[in-house]
Scaffold this motif. Structure first.
Motif, PDB file in Angstrom:
ATOM      1  N   ASP A 443       0.530  -1.100   0.124  1.00 56.58           N
ATOM      2  CA  ASP A 443       0.249  -0.112   0.231  1.00 56.58           C
ATOM      3  C   ASP A 443       0.871   1.451   0.275  1.00 56.58           C
ATOM      4  OD1 ASP A 443      -2.187   1.117   0.222  1.00 56.58           O
ATOM      5  OD2 ASP A 443      -2.469   1.788   1.993  1.00 56.58           O
ATOM      6  N   ILE A 444       0.967   2.261  -0.876  1.00 53.10           N
ATOM      7  CA  ILE A 444       1.013   3.094  -0.405  1.00 53.10           C
ATOM      8  C   ILE A 444      -0.010   3.989  -0.086  1.00 53.10           C
ATOM      9  CG2 ILE A 444       2.668   5.082  -2.155  1.00 53.10           C
ATOM     10  CD1 ILE A 444       3.763   2.678  -4.046  1.00 53.10           C
ATOM     11  N   SER A 445       0.267   4.877   0.567  1.00 49.74           N
ATOM     12  CA  SER A 445      -1.362   6.185   1.017  1.00 49.74           C
ATOM     13  C   SER A 445      -1.229   7.766   1.155  1.00 49.74           C
ATOM     14  CB  SER A 445      -2.145   5.477   2.404  1.00 49.74           C
ATOM     15  OG  SER A 445      -1.564   5.604   3.544  1.00 49.74           O
ATOM     16  N   LEU A 446      -1.780   8.348   0.828  1.00 43.32           N
ATOM     17  CA  LEU A 446      -1.988   9.734   1.123  1.00 43.32           C
ATOM     18  C   LEU A 446      -3.438   9.518   2.082  1.00 43.32           C
ATOM     19  CD1 LEU A 446      -1.262  12.212   0.336  1.00 43.32           C
ATOM     20  CD2 LEU A 446      -2.568  12.272  -1.693  1.00 43.32           C
ATOM     21  N   ASP A 447      -2.669  11.017   3.162  1.00 43.89           N
ATOM     22  CA  ASP A 447      -4.067  11.021   4.154  1.00 43.89           C
ATOM     23  C   ASP A 447      -3.785  13.096   4.266  1.00 43.89           C
ATOM     24  OD1 ASP A 447      -4.817  12.303   6.486  1.00 43.89           O
ATOM     25  OD2 ASP A 447      -4.332  10.899   7.845  1.00 43.89           O
ATOM     26  N   GLN A 448      -4.592  13.361   3.512  1.00 42.73           N
ATOM     27  CA  GLN A 448      -4.639  14.861   3.352  1.00 42.73           C
ATOM     28  C   GLN A 448      -5.828  15.326   4.649  1.00 42.73           C
ATOM     29  OE1 GLN A 448      -5.543  14.743  -0.861  1.00 42.73           O
ATOM     30  NE2 GLN A 448      -3.887  16.034  -0.554  1.00 42.73           N
ATOM     31  N   THR A 449      -5.637  14.485   5.837  1.00 37.45           N
ATOM     32  CA  THR A 449      -6.905  15.195   5.715  1.00 37.45           C
ATOM     33  C   THR A 449      -5.699  15.951   8.206  1.00 37.45           C
ATOM     34  OG1 THR A 449      -6.882  13.156   8.137  1.00 37.45           O
ATOM     35  CG2 THR A 449      -8.904  13.635   6.255  1.00 37.45           C
ATOM     36  N   GLN A 450      -4.823  15.607   7.842  1.00 36.21           N
ATOM     37  CA  GLN A 450      -4.179  16.054   9.004  1.00 36.21           C
ATOM     38  C   GLN A 450      -3.530  17.439   9.398  1.00 36.21           C
ATOM     39  OE1 GLN A 450      -1.980  13.336  11.435  1.00 36.21           O
ATOM     40  NE2 GLN A 450      -2.297  11.192  10.124  1.00 36.21           N
ATOM     41  N   GLY A 535       4.351  -2.705   3.291  1.00 32.48           N
ATOM     42  CA  GLY A 535       5.219  -3.758   2.208  1.00 32.48           C
ATOM     43  C   GLY A 535       5.160  -4.182   3.299  1.00 32.48           C
ATOM     44  N   VAL A 536       5.109  -5.731   2.781  1.00 31.85           N
ATOM     45  CA  VAL A 536       7.019  -6.962   3.452  1.00 31.85           C
ATOM     46  C   VAL A 536       7.854  -7.231   2.362  1.00 31.85           C
ATOM     47  CG1 VAL A 536       5.705 -10.086   3.352  1.00 31.85           C
ATOM     48  CG2 VAL A 536       4.544  -8.525   3.160  1.00 31.85           C
ATOM     49  N   GLY A 537       8.936  -6.687   3.978  1.00 32.02           N
ATOM     50  CA  GLY A 537      10.217  -7.206   3.377  1.00 32.02           C
ATOM     51  C   GLY A 537      11.180  -5.847   3.267  1.00 32.02           C
ATOM     52  N   LEU A 538      10.197  -4.854   3.598  1.00 30.70           N
ATOM     53  CA  LEU A 538      10.962  -3.943   4.224  1.00 30.70           C
ATOM     54  C   LEU A 538      11.860  -3.855   5.100  1.00 30.70           C
ATOM     55  CD1 LEU A 538       8.159  -2.452   2.974  1.00 30.70           C
ATOM     56  CD2 LEU A 538       8.211  -0.513   4.677  1.00 30.70           C
ATOM     57  N   ARG A 539      12.017  -4.787   6.200  1.00 32.75           N
ATOM     58  CA  ARG A 539      12.644  -5.223   6.928  1.00 32.75           C
ATOM     59  C   ARG A 539      14.183  -5.233   6.355  1.00 32.75           C
ATOM     60  NH1 ARG A 539      14.412  -4.980  12.039  1.00 32.75           N
ATOM     61  NH2 ARG A 539      16.153  -7.021  12.550  1.00 32.75           N
ATOM     62  N   SER A 540      14.050  -6.968   6.164  1.00 31.08           N
ATOM     63  CA  SER A 540      15.376  -7.275   5.591  1.00 31.08           C
ATOM     64  C   SER A 540      15.510  -6.751   3.837  1.00 31.08           C
ATOM     65  CB  SER A 540      14.815  -8.264   4.951  1.00 31.08           C
ATOM     66  OG  SER A 540      13.667  -8.386   3.931  1.00 31.08           O
ATOM     67  N   SER A 565       9.387   1.773  10.357  1.00 35.20           N
ATOM     68  CA  SER A 565       8.741   1.195  11.172  1.00 35.20           C
ATOM     69  C   SER A 565       9.640  -0.255  10.349  1.00 35.20           C
ATOM     70  CB  SER A 565       7.819   1.024  11.807  1.00 35.20           C
ATOM     71  OG  SER A 565       6.976   0.651  10.889  1.00 35.20           O
ATOM     72  N   GLU A 566       9.677  -1.344  10.204  1.00 37.58           N
ATOM     73  CA  GLU A 566       9.794  -2.622  10.461  1.00 37.58           C
ATOM     74  C   GLU A 566       8.663  -2.481   9.185  1.00 37.58           C
ATOM     75  OE1 GLU A 566      12.210  -3.260  11.246  1.00 37.58           O
ATOM     76  OE2 GLU A 566      12.371  -3.385  13.377  1.00 37.58           O
ATOM     77  N   VAL A 567       7.545  -2.400   9.319  1.00 41.10           N
ATOM     78  CA  VAL A 567       6.399  -2.937   7.956  1.00 41.10           C
ATOM     79  C   VAL A 567       6.465  -1.535   7.573  1.00 41.10           C
ATOM     80  CG1 VAL A 567       5.951  -4.777   9.323  1.00 41.10           C
ATOM     81  CG2 VAL A 567       4.888  -2.712   9.932  1.00 41.10           C
ATOM     82  N   LEU A 568       6.428   0.115   7.572  1.00 43.14           N
ATOM     83  CA  LEU A 568       5.982   0.958   7.027  1.00 43.14           C
ATOM     84  C   LEU A 568       7.426   2.547   7.514  1.00 43.14           C
ATOM     85  CD1 LEU A 568       2.973   1.838   7.046  1.00 43.14           C
ATOM     86  CD2 LEU A 568       3.310   2.981   9.162  1.00 43.14           C
ATOM     87  N   VAL A 569       6.980   3.481   6.210  1.00 40.49           N
ATOM     88  CA  VAL A 569       7.375   4.645   6.552  1.00 40.49           C
ATOM     89  C   VAL A 569       6.313   5.628   5.902  1.00 40.49           C
ATOM     90  CG1 VAL A 569       9.375   5.890   4.806  1.00 40.49           C
ATOM     91  CG2 VAL A 569       9.039   3.175   5.051  1.00 40.49           C
ATOM     92  N   ASN A 570       6.648   5.900   7.042  1.00 36.45           N
ATOM     93  CA  ASN A 570       5.964   8.184   6.846  1.00 36.45           C
ATOM     94  C   ASN A 570       6.451   8.881   6.224  1.00 36.45           C
ATOM     95  OD1 ASN A 570       2.808   6.327   7.893  1.00 36.45           O
ATOM     96  ND2 ASN A 570       3.572   6.238   9.892  1.00 36.45           N
ATOM     97  N   VAL A 571       6.190   9.463   5.829  1.00 38.01           N
ATOM     98  CA  VAL A 571       6.502  10.899   5.630  1.00 38.01           C
ATOM     99  C   VAL A 571       5.321  12.039   5.787  1.00 38.01           C
ATOM    100  CG1 VAL A 571       8.813  10.260   4.117  1.00 38.01           C
ATOM    101  CG2 VAL A 571       6.781  11.234   3.267  1.00 38.01           C
ATOM    102  N   ALA A 590       6.678   0.852  -8.391  1.00 38.17           N
ATOM    103  CA  ALA A 590       5.446   0.173  -9.752  1.00 38.17           C
ATOM    104  C   ALA A 590       5.489  -1.361 -10.082  1.00 38.17           C
ATOM    105  CB  ALA A 590       5.640   0.820 -11.285  1.00 38.17           C
ATOM    106  N   ASN A 591       7.387  -1.512  -9.873  1.00 39.04           N
ATOM    107  CA  ASN A 591       7.767  -2.689 -10.284  1.00 39.04           C
ATOM    108  C   ASN A 591       7.560  -3.686  -8.856  1.00 39.04           C
ATOM    109  OD1 ASN A 591       8.469  -2.875 -12.206  1.00 39.04           O
ATOM    110  ND2 ASN A 591      10.385  -2.153 -11.809  1.00 39.04           N
ATOM    111  N   SER A 592       6.854  -3.009  -7.095  1.00 35.91           N
ATOM    112  CA  SER A 592       7.368  -3.648  -5.927  1.00 35.91           C
ATOM    113  C   SER A 592       5.947  -4.189  -5.967  1.00 35.91           C
ATOM    114  CB  SER A 592       7.975  -3.538  -4.704  1.00 35.91           C
ATOM    115  OG  SER A 592       9.077  -2.907  -5.388  1.00 35.91           O
ATOM    116  N   MET A 593       4.526  -3.195  -6.550  1.00 31.40           N
ATOM    117  CA  MET A 593       3.521  -3.847  -5.610  1.00 31.40           C
ATOM    118  C   MET A 593       3.080  -5.134  -6.403  1.00 31.40           C
ATOM    119  SD  MET A 593       2.644  -0.418  -5.036  1.00 31.40           S
ATOM    120  CE  MET A 593       0.590  -0.443  -4.518  1.00 31.40           C
ATOM    121  N   ARG A 594       1.871  -5.983  -5.289  1.00 31.07           N
ATOM    122  CA  ARG A 594       1.130  -6.460  -5.274  1.00 31.07           C
ATOM    123  C   ARG A 594       0.042  -6.536  -6.188  1.00 31.07           C
ATOM    124  NH1 ARG A 594       1.706 -11.548  -1.017  1.00 31.07           N
ATOM    125  NH2 ARG A 594       0.995  -9.615   0.882  1.00 31.07           N
ATOM    126  N   SER A 595      -0.325  -6.838  -7.421  1.00 30.28           N
ATOM    127  CA  SER A 595      -1.082  -6.341  -8.054  1.00 30.28           C
ATOM    128  C   SER A 595      -2.624  -7.039  -7.899  1.00 30.28           C
ATOM    129  CB  SER A 595      -0.829  -7.160  -9.564  1.00 30.28           C
ATOM    130  OG  SER A 595      -0.864  -8.665  -9.078  1.00 30.28           O
TER     131      SER A 595
END
Ligand code: ASP
Ligand code: MG
Length: 595
Positions: A443-450, A535-540, A565-571, A590-595
Motif C-alpha cells: 500500500d502507498i497511501s495519502l492522508d490529507q486530513t491532518q 509492505g512485506v520485506g521492508l525490514r530486510s 518502522s519495520e513495516v512502514l515508512v511515513n513522511v 511500480a515494480n514491487s506493487m502487489r497487483s
C-alpha cells in the motif's frame, strides 16, 4: 494428505539423543497422517565453530568459500537425522539445498531465495519418505553453494511450507514459544499464544529473538501460520498468523534493542533531497539504520537524528561527515550509550493514550527519552543504556504484560491459501529480479486530513514529552504521529500530527506548554499530507526508505518530518504536495506493487 514442515534449530539437534528425539517427533507426525518435511540447522554451535576456523586461516575469507564451508554444518545434521529415522524403522531421505532446487541469487553469505522446485520433495513424500532438508542453503545460477545469512534455516522452513502448501510450519526451538519480551532479560515475561506477522516483525527481538525476520516476511507474504514451540516437550507454543485472535490489549509485546548509537545532524538545509544525500551513502556502505527522525527546525534548516548498531557508529559518522561537507550542516550529539525500548500492538491502532501511558511511565521512572518515533502499531523511545532495563520493566508492567495468562493452546488458523498469491502466480513472478523474497509493497497511501505542530527546543529531560502529550490528550486531541529528535544542548524538537479539525485546540495547548517550558517556539501547518508506504520485506530490504527519499527528492518535494518502522515508512510533506507525492511514489515502487 496434509503436509507439515518441522524445523529444528541448532540446540534441538545438538547431540545424538536430541537428534533421535527430533526424529521421533517427525515419525509421530507422519503416523498421525501427515507427510513430513524436516528442516534442520547445523548441530549446536557448529556454524560458529566453522566461522572461527575460517577466521584463524584468513581474516577476510572469500564469501564463496565461506558458503562452501558453512553449508557443511547442515549437511552433517541432515544425514544424521535420516540415519536416526532409519534406525526407528521408517523411511527417510536427506537433501541439500542444491538437491532440492532452492535457487538463490549470488550474494554469498546473505543470499535471497528466488525459487524452489517441489518435484523431488513431493515424489519422495509420495513414496512414504520423511524428507529432511538442509536449512540455510541454496544454489545460485552457476551452481555455487550459497547461504541465506545467520539464522536462515527458519527462512528455509517457512519458504518450503509456502511452496508445498503445508498447513503450518512448526519451528522447534529451546524456548516454549513467543514471550511478551525476552525472558532472559525480564523473567516476568509471559508466554503469548498468538501474535500477528506485523507485530512479530516489529518486535524482531521479541521472545528471545526466536525467529529470523525474513522467515516472518515469508509467512506474511504466503499466509503460512508459524507455530513456534519447544523441542524439549510436547506442550503447544505460540502461533504467528494474521487472523490470530487479538488479546484486546493495546500492547502485546515490548522489546529492547540494547546496543544502539545515536547520531544527530544539525542545521542541514531544509530542502528536497537532504535526507537522501545523508542516507544513500550510508545505505551503500550496508550500514543498517534503525530509527530515523527528522524535524522542522528554525530558519530553513532541519535536524535529523538516527540510530545504528553501536559497532557501526564510526563508519556511519564518517559517511555523515562527508555528506555534510557538501550539504552544509554540522554533526551534533553522538551518543554510543543508548538503547531502544519499544512497545508493539495491533490494539494500539484502536486505542488512544497508549503513547501517553508509555511516556508517563518513563517519566515516573526518571528515564529520559532522547528520541521518539511512532507508527500505527509501535512506539519506540531511545533511552540511556544504564536506564534501559528500568524502562523496559516499567512499560512491560504498565501494559499488563507481566500478568498475561496464556490460554491452554493456540488456535492454529486454517491456512487461507486463497488470500496470498496462488502458487501459479508465485511461480510466474519468479525471474531473476523478482524472486520469492522480492520486496512487496502492499500500500502507498495519502492522508490529507491532518495538521502538524512542531515545538522547538523543549527541555530534553524526563517528563517533558509526557507533560506535553498529557495536556494534548486532556484537550481531547487524538495524536497520530509523534517524532522527537535531538535539537542541541539539553533541548529536543517534537513534531506531532492530528486531525485537522482538532488543530486549533492542539495549537492552543502546544503554545501554552511551550510558554511553560520556555521552549523556543511553536511552528505549525494546518494543511499537511502524510504519505505512507507499507509492505512485506521492508525490514530486510533496507532500500525502501531510500526509495521514498529518492522519489520525493526527484519530484522536488520537501520532507518536513518522517518516521520509519519495520513495516512502514511515513513522511509528512506540505499539503499541496500530497497528490504529486503519491504519484511519484507509485512510479518509484511500480515494480514491487502487489497487483
Ligand atoms: N546454522 C545456521 C546458523 O547458525 C543457520 C541456522 O541455524 O538457522 O546461523
Ligand atoms: Mg536459529
Amino acid at each position: 494428505m496434509p503436509i507439515v514442515v518441522q524445523k529444528f534449530g541448532g540446540t534441538s539437534v545438538a547431540d545424538s539423543q536430541k537428534i533421535l528425539a527430533a526424529a521421533r517427533k517427525a515419525v509421530r507426525a507422519q503416523q498421525q497422517g501427515n507427510q513430513v518435511v524436516m528442516v534442520v540447522s547445523a548441530m549446536g554451535k557448529n556454524t560458529d565453530t566453522l566461522i572461527s576456523l575460517a577466521n584463524e586461516i584468513n581474516d577476510r575469507p572469500p564469501a564463496r568459500e565461506m558458503d562452501m564451508l558453512l553449508s557443511t554444518g547442515e549437511q552433517v545434521s541432515v544425514a544424521l537425522m535420516a540415519m536416526a529415522i532409519d534406525s526407528l524403522g521408517y523411511k527417510a531421505t536427506s537433501l541439500t539445498g542444491a538437491q532440492i532446487g532452492i535457487k538463490t541469487d549470488s550474494s554469498h553469505t546473505k543470499a535471497r531465495i528466488q525459487s524452489i522446485s517441489t518435484d523431488r520433495i513431493k515424489a519422495l513424500l509420495d513414496d512414504g519418505n520423511i524428507v529432511i532438508a538442509a536449512g540455510f542453503q541454496g544454489i545460485d545460477k552457476n551452481s555455487n553453494i550459497t547461504t541465506l545469512g545467520r539464522g536462515g534455516s527458519d527462512t528455509t522452513a517457512v519458504s518450503l511450507a509456502a511452496v508445498l502448501e503445508a498447513d503450518q510450519c512448526e519451528i522447534y526451538t529451546d524456548v516454549d514459544g513467543i514471550y511478551t519480551t525476552d525472558p532472559r532479560i525480564l523473567p516476568e515475561a509471559c508466554l503469548v499464544r498468538q501474535v500477528s506477522y506485523d507485530e512479530m516483525l516489529e518486535l524482531a527481538s521479541l521472545g528471545a529473538g526466536v525467529m529470523h525476520s525474513r522467515s516472518v516476511e515469508f509467512g506474511k507474504k504466503f499466509n503460512v501460520p508459524i507455530h513456534v514451540r519447544s523441542s524439549l516437550s510436547d506442550v503447544p507454543g505460540s502461533i504467528i498468523a494474521d487472523n490470530a485472535e487479538t488479546s484486546g490489549l493495546a500492547v502485546s509485546g515490548a522489546a529492547l534493542t540494547k546496543d544502539e548509537a545515536l547520531i544527530c545532524v544539525l542545521d542541514v538545509p531544509d530542502v528536497p533531497g537532504t535526507i537522501l544525500r545523508i542516507f544513500e551513502p550510508i545505505a551503500e556502505k550496508k550500514i543498517t539504520v534503525d530509527m530515523i527522525v527528522q524535524n522542522v527546525a528554525d530558519d530553513g534548516t532541519t535536524t535529523i537524528s538516527f540510530t545504528v548498531p553501536r559497532q557501526e557508529a564510526d563508519e556511519a559518522i564518517e559517511s555523515v561527515k562527508e555528506s555534510i561537507g557538501e550539504l552544509g550542516g554540522k554533526l551534533g550529539l553522538v551518543d554510543r550509550d543508548v538503547s531502544k525500548v519499544s512497545v508493539v500492538g495491533l490494539g494500539m491502532a484502536e486505542q488512544t493514550g497508549v503513547a501517553n501511558r508509555m511516556f508517563k511511565t518513563l517519566a515516573d521512572a526518571d528515564v529520559n527519552m532522547e528520541i521518539i518515533t511512532t507508527s500505527e502499531i509501535k512506539i519506540s523511545a531511545l533511552v540511556k543504556r544504564d536506564k534501559s532495563l528500568t524502562a523496559l520493566r516499567g512499560v512491560h508492567s504498565e501494559f499488563g504484560l507481566d500478568k498475561i495468562v496464556a490460554s491452554d493452546a493456540p488456535q492454529v488458523p486454517d491456512r487461507d491459501k486463497s488470500a496470498g498469491p496462488s502458487m501459479a502466480e508465485v511461480i510466474q513472478s519468479l525471474n531473476d529480479e523478482m524472486g520469492m523474497e522480492a520486496l512487496i509493497i502492499d500500500d502507498i497511501s495519502l492522508d490529507q486530513t491532518q495538521s502538524r505542530i512542531t515545538v522547538s527546543k523543549i527541555p530534553n529531560r524526563p517528563g517533558a514529552a509526557a507533560q506535553l502529550f498529557d495536556r494534548v490528550a486532556a484537550s481531547g486531541v487524538f495524536v497520530d504521529m509523534i517524532v522527537q529528535s535531538y535539537a542541541s544542548g539539553q533541548l529536543a524538537d517534537i513534531t506531532f500530527t492530528m486531525p485537522r479539525d482538532q488543530f486549533d485546540d492542539a495549537l492552543k495547548v502546544a503554545e501554552e506548554v511551550c510558554k511553560e517550558f520556555r521552549a523556543q517556539r511553536v511552528e505549525s501547518k494546518r494543511s499537511i499530507a502524510k504519505l505512507s508506504v507499507s509492505g512485506v520485506g521492508l525490514r530486510s530490504h533496507t532500500g525502501v526508505a531510500i526509495g521514498v527519499f529518492k522519489a520525493l527528492a526527484e519530484a522536488k518535494i520537501n520532507v518536513e518530518a518522517l518516521n520509519t518502522s519495520e513495516v512502514l515508512v511515513n513522511v509528512v510533506v506540505d499539503g499541496s504536495e500530497g497528490e504529486k507525492g503519491l504519484k511519484c511514489l507509485g512510479v518509484q515502487f511500480a515494480n514491487s506493487m502487489r497487483s
